[in-house]
Design a protein around this motif. Structure first.
Motif, short mmCIF file in Angstrom:
data_model
loop_
_atom_site.label_atom_id
_atom_site.label_comp_id
_atom_site.label_asym_id
_atom_site.label_seq_id
_atom_site.Cartn_x
_atom_site.Cartn_y
_atom_site.Cartn_z
N ASP A 1 -79.57 -45.67 3.02
CA ASP A 1 -80.14 -44.36 3.33
C ASP A 1 -81.66 -44.42 3.32
O ASP A 1 -82.26 -45.08 2.47
CB ASP A 1 -79.70 -43.31 2.30
N THR A 2 -82.27 -43.71 4.23
CA THR A 2 -83.72 -43.55 4.25
C THR A 2 -84.02 -42.07 4.10
O THR A 2 -83.55 -41.25 4.89
CB THR A 2 -84.32 -44.05 5.59
N ILE A 3 -84.79 -41.71 3.09
CA ILE A 3 -85.20 -40.32 2.91
C ILE A 3 -86.46 -40.11 3.73
O ILE A 3 -87.46 -40.79 3.55
CB ILE A 3 -85.44 -40.01 1.42
N VAL A 4 -86.39 -39.17 4.66
CA VAL A 4 -87.47 -38.92 5.59
C VAL A 4 -88.11 -37.58 5.25
O VAL A 4 -87.42 -36.60 5.00
CB VAL A 4 -86.94 -38.88 7.05
N THR A 5 -89.43 -37.53 5.24
CA THR A 5 -90.14 -36.28 5.00
C THR A 5 -91.06 -35.98 6.18
O THR A 5 -91.43 -36.89 6.93
CB THR A 5 -90.99 -36.33 3.71
N LEU A 6 -91.37 -34.74 6.35
CA LEU A 6 -92.37 -34.31 7.31
C LEU A 6 -93.02 -33.06 6.75
O LEU A 6 -92.48 -32.41 5.85
CB LEU A 6 -91.76 -34.05 8.69
N THR A 7 -94.17 -32.73 7.26
CA THR A 7 -94.90 -31.57 6.78
C THR A 7 -95.07 -30.58 7.92
O THR A 7 -95.49 -30.96 9.02
CB THR A 7 -96.29 -31.98 6.25
N VAL A 8 -94.71 -29.33 7.69
CA VAL A 8 -94.97 -28.26 8.64
C VAL A 8 -96.23 -27.56 8.15
O VAL A 8 -96.25 -26.99 7.06
CB VAL A 8 -93.78 -27.26 8.72
N ASP A 9 -97.28 -27.64 8.94
CA ASP A 9 -98.55 -27.02 8.57
C ASP A 9 -98.59 -25.58 9.03
O ASP A 9 -97.95 -25.20 10.02
CB ASP A 9 -99.72 -27.79 9.21
N ALA A 10 -99.36 -24.78 8.32
CA ALA A 10 -99.60 -23.42 8.75
C ALA A 10 -100.48 -23.45 9.99
O ALA A 10 -101.38 -24.27 10.10
CB ALA A 10 -100.29 -22.63 7.64
N ALA A 11 -100.18 -22.60 10.94
CA ALA A 11 -100.97 -22.54 12.16
C ALA A 11 -102.36 -21.98 11.87
O ALA A 11 -103.31 -22.21 12.61
CB ALA A 11 -100.27 -21.69 13.21
N GLY A 12 -102.47 -21.22 10.82
CA GLY A 12 -103.74 -20.60 10.45
C GLY A 12 -103.55 -19.87 9.14
O GLY A 12 -102.62 -20.15 8.39
N GLY A 13 -104.37 -18.90 8.89
CA GLY A 13 -104.29 -18.14 7.65
C GLY A 13 -103.92 -16.70 7.92
O GLY A 13 -103.22 -16.39 8.88
N LEU A 14 -104.43 -15.85 7.08
CA LEU A 14 -104.21 -14.40 7.19
C LEU A 14 -105.54 -13.80 7.62
O LEU A 14 -106.56 -13.99 6.94
CB LEU A 14 -103.76 -13.85 5.83
N SER A 15 -105.55 -13.09 8.74
CA SER A 15 -106.80 -12.54 9.26
C SER A 15 -106.62 -11.13 9.78
O SER A 15 -105.50 -10.69 10.05
CB SER A 15 -107.36 -13.44 10.37
N ILE A 16 -107.75 -10.44 9.91
CA ILE A 16 -107.74 -9.09 10.46
C ILE A 16 -108.87 -8.99 11.48
O ILE A 16 -109.96 -9.53 11.26
CB ILE A 16 -107.86 -8.03 9.35
N THR A 17 -108.59 -8.36 12.61
CA THR A 17 -109.62 -8.10 13.61
C THR A 17 -109.70 -6.60 13.83
O THR A 17 -108.68 -5.90 13.81
CB THR A 17 -109.33 -8.82 14.95
#
Length: 181
Positions: free
Chosen positions: A29-45
């Motif tokens: 078995d090979t344990i595989v990992t990956l990271t899902v990054d946030a596209a950005g933060g919390l913002s207001i316009t």
């Protein structure tokens, strides 16, 4: 001859004993990992400027500020947020008492969202004019609870300014600040 036969059988037995059990199929078995990054933060316009109209002393001036948008790109498991709003006094000239509309006279209502995306619940702070609030202290303009991942909400709030009797003529400027946490 018998001796050769016994020696031969003994030799085969030794080879079998040394070889051990028959090889079985094996897996790894090979344990595989990956990271899902946030596209950005919390913002207001918010709109950079708004002119809500004009009136005379003792009247009420009402107008919409323009679209306010909260964009949540944190990619969160619990993407909850609250947008708040507060106003400064409105002043003209030197800002004397006759040249100031105190922020106690500035009311706000968010109205319902004009656009949303993402799961969860979007809740306006003041869905209708009947729920308008004085914004001399921070008030909730819009909030989001539940869902997962990214979301956004846009609304077009209404500002209501009660112009006190004794207010002098002039162009009055104040700052309405929206923030989100």
């Amino acid at each position: 001859m018998r001796r050769k036969l016994l020696a031969g059988v003994a030799g085969v037995a030794a080879v079998v004993a040394l070889a051990g059990p028959a090889a079985a199929d094996t897996t790894g078995d090979t344990i595989v990992t990956l990271t899902v990054d946030a596209a950005g933060g919390l913002s207001i316009t918010v709109p950079a400027t708004a002119n809500i109209g004009h009136g005379v002393e003792g009247s009420t001036v009402t107008g919409q500020l323009g679209p306010v948008t909260v964009l949540d790109q944190r990619g969160s498991l619990t993407p909850n947020w609250t947008a708040s709003v507060i106003s400064t006094d409105f002043v003209t000239g030197g800002g004397s008492s006759g040249e100031t509309i105190p922020n106690i006279n500035v009311l706000y209502w968010s109205g319902p969202p004009t656009a949303t995306a993402g799961g969860g619940t979007f809740t306006p702070g003041q869905p209708t004019a009947a729920q308008q609030v004085i914004i001399n202290v921070p008030r909730t303009a819009m909030s989001h609870t539940g869902g997962t991942g990214n979301n956004f909400a846009t609304w077009n709030p209404t500002l209501v300014v009660n112009v006190p009797v004794g207010t002098v003529q002039g162009v009055y400027t104040g700052t309405v600040t929206h923030s989100v946490v």
